[in-house]
Write a protein that holds these residues in place. Structure first.
Motif: not given
Length: 600
Positions: A298-299, A301, A352-353, A459, A473, A479, A481-482
């Motif tokens: 991560p971020p 997936s 998520a992050d 996000f 997320n 931050k 984004p995933r």
């Protein structure tokens, strides 16, 4: 034709930034292919020492020339990326981000060049006045969708460690092509003509289209002097030329324009830093051989989802052969689909992050733990489960709400191996086709420029569920984004020898495109081109997705009999992969796009 650019002059511009020797290599523009778009059969390429696989022949050739000039795998990937930003602007570029896996012959490193949310971003920025998420296209076509670009600064950081040629020399192919021009390819023409939004941007409309609003025809020589100007600055000054000064000011100005101006400012650009993360690796057994599969944590997936799917499948029992007449069997597709549902449920709940969200039990590997996957596999039965619940890895309940499904797009992938045993798998993106459709130029009188990403729409547009539970997320300042990007390196577990480098574009379906190649090569014994050629399939938690006109009606009917909803559509993967063979390497490029492999 010889370029007018002196590479020695370029190299001297950055002599203060690197002690690498100056090569006497000169970039030569290759003959440009004019093959039709669509599905074009590709044989795969047998190579002895070193190879580059990329999504456009000009980009592949640039990387190949860099290798021949004494460059490293990382050098070649940088040159490829810079050319892709010119000839494939719909997919990636200096206005976007990237994940890069690098193998130096001993260790794997994960360089994170993912975009970040500006300091002024906030969790409800994609909500309407009624508190509901914006229509997705409205979010994309806004200044608020633009994240702080990270690709160039990340590549610069990786080059400090693994570059063999001077930084400036790697810019020669892209600068030369931008100044002298390249022929518009069938794919670029098709996407330009079909895109309903790019013409709304005055700069982009003037550059990519005729005065009558038609995409430049296939074979039209397109020059981008503004892109060349920006690259010259970055070649001489490093990433600072993008993150500070006139280019940074132009980026900020474009994001500040309507509709829905963004908050990105000069400080956001100055402050951006790439991350070097620990690669996420897990062991996997296929056909009695143990492998080590390394990917991005991560971020992203992607690698977690691939690992979960492969692990869940290992705990299911096949009802007959997995390949029938050269295609995945309905029984295997059913089990794969159910494993995917479970993996995507966990993805929506947890990933998520990592600088903002803790892993379940404090370790992302908890999602890949064999005992956890064995327990989750018990949910896979003979019929479709329709909706899969998220699990509780490490017996750790989540306070987050699952992220609702929303579109993901874009990207390009680069795979490289060099003669010294180094390798790169890099997936690079501006998210949607042509990103936020905002073109950047430092001088409106100079044609061209580069496009900005819309990465913040990766996000969750909805920051919380109806009960007020936050989505992991969601948008937060600073931050990342995933992502679903899944650059992958595969090793023989016993010897540590590199076996495969692979990856693909394709939004959330990247996970399945990359997974298909891993299953095809490691489990079914196909060569990597045969695995790439297999018809595509996917599940994102809802219907089974099958590539149009590639599956027999009997497969569709068998899946429907198990309770699956089946939808068929174009699934344009862009896989680029290179595998080890007894005599060297074998490269593959996806027949659904324009990529090729070149090597020695």
């Amino acid at each position: 034709m010889r370029p007018f650019l002196s590479l020695i002059t370029l190299a001297l511009l950055t002599a203060c930034a690197t002690q690498a020797p100056v090569s006497h290599w000169r970039y030569t523009i290759p003959e440009q292919p004019e093959s039709a778009s669509g599905y074009t059969e590709k044989p795969g390429w047998a190579i002895t020492r070193q190879a580059v696989a990329a999504a456009n022949p000009l980009a592949t050739d640039a990387g190949h020339q860099i290798l021949r000039a004494g460059g490293s795998a990382l050098d070649a990937a940088i040159a490829v990326q810079l050319v892709l930003g010119l000839v494939e602007p719909q997919s990636s570029g200096i206005g976007g981000g990237a994940f890069l896996l690098h193998f130096d012959g001993q260790r794997v490193q994960a360089f994170d060049g993912r975009e970040t949310a500006p300091a002024g971003a906030h969790s409800d920025q994609f909500l309407n006045t009624d508190g509901k998420p914006l229509p997705f296209d409205d979010a994309v076509l806004s200044g608020q969708s633009v994240g702080v670009p990270g690709a160039v600064r990340m590549l610069e950081a990786a080059h400090r460690q693994h570059g063999a040629l001077p930084w400036a020399q790697l810019f020669a192919p892209a600068i030369t092509l931008a100044e002298q021009g390249f022929k518009v390819s069938p794919r670029l023409h098709t996407l330009l003509q079909a895109d309903p939004h790019l013409r709304k941007d005055t700069l982009a409309a003037r550059f990519f289209y005729t005065p009558q609003g038609q995409a430049w025809p296939v074979g039209h020589v397109l020059r981008n002097p503004e892109y060349a100007h920006v690259l010259r600055r970055i070649a001489a000054e490093g990433s600072r030329a993008l993150h500070e000064g006139p280019v940074a000011q132009a980026i900020v100005a474009r994001t500040a324009q309507a509709p829905r101006p963004g908050s990105l400012n000069l400080q956001d650009l100055r402050d951006y830093q790439p991350r070097e993360r620990k690669a996420l690796c897990f062991d996997h057994v296929a056909r009695a051989r143990a492998y080590r599969l390394c990917g991005f944590p991560p971020p992203s997936s992607g690698h977690i989802a691939i690992g979960q799917i492969l692990g869940l499948l290992s705990h299911t029992t096949a009802q007959g052969p997995e390949l029938v007449d050269g295609l995945p069997s309905p029984d295997w597709l059913h089990r794969y689909t159910e494993a995917s549902r479970l993996a995507f449920a966990d993805r929506a709940q947890y990933v998520a992050d990592p600088d903002f969200v803790s892993a379940p039990g404090g370790d992302w590997r908890s999602l890949l733990a064999p005992d956890y996957l064995q327990q989750r596999s018990q949910l896979i039965g003979g019929q479709a489960m329709k909706v899969a619940p998220a699990g509780q890895p490490a017996a750790s309940p989540s306070a987050f709400a699952p992220m609702p499904t929303q579109p993901e797009y874009g990207t390009s992938h680069i795979s490289v191996v060099d003669a010294q045993g180094r390798a790169v798998a890099m997936t690079t993106t501006i998210e949607a086709a042509f990103g936020s459709r905002r073109m950047v130029t430092t001088d409106p009188a100079r044609p061209g420029g580069f496009l900005l990403n819309n990465e913040l729409t990766d996000f969750s547009l909805a920051p919380a569920d109806a009960q007020g539970r936050p989505v992991a997320n969601r948008v937060e300042p600073g931050k990342r984004p995933r992502s679903s990007m899944s650059p992958t390196l595969v090793f023989d577990q016993a010897t540590g020898q590199l076996v495969l480098t692979a990856g693909s574009p394709g939004g959330a379906i990247i996970i399945h495109f990359t997974g298909k190649v891993l299953v095809g090569t490691l489990h079914w014994g196909l060569n990597v081109q045969q695995a790439v050629n297999l018809p595509n399939f996917a599940n994102l938690g809802g219907p089974v997705l099958l590539e149009s006109q590639r599956w027999p009606g009997s497969t569709v009917q068998a899946l429907q009999a198990r309770g699956h909803e089946v939808r068929q559509s174009d699934m344009t993967s862009g896989l680029q992969a290179i595998e080890r063979t007894p005599t060297g390497w074998f490269g593959a490029a996806d027949p659904r796009r324009e990529g090729v492999v070149r090597g020695d």
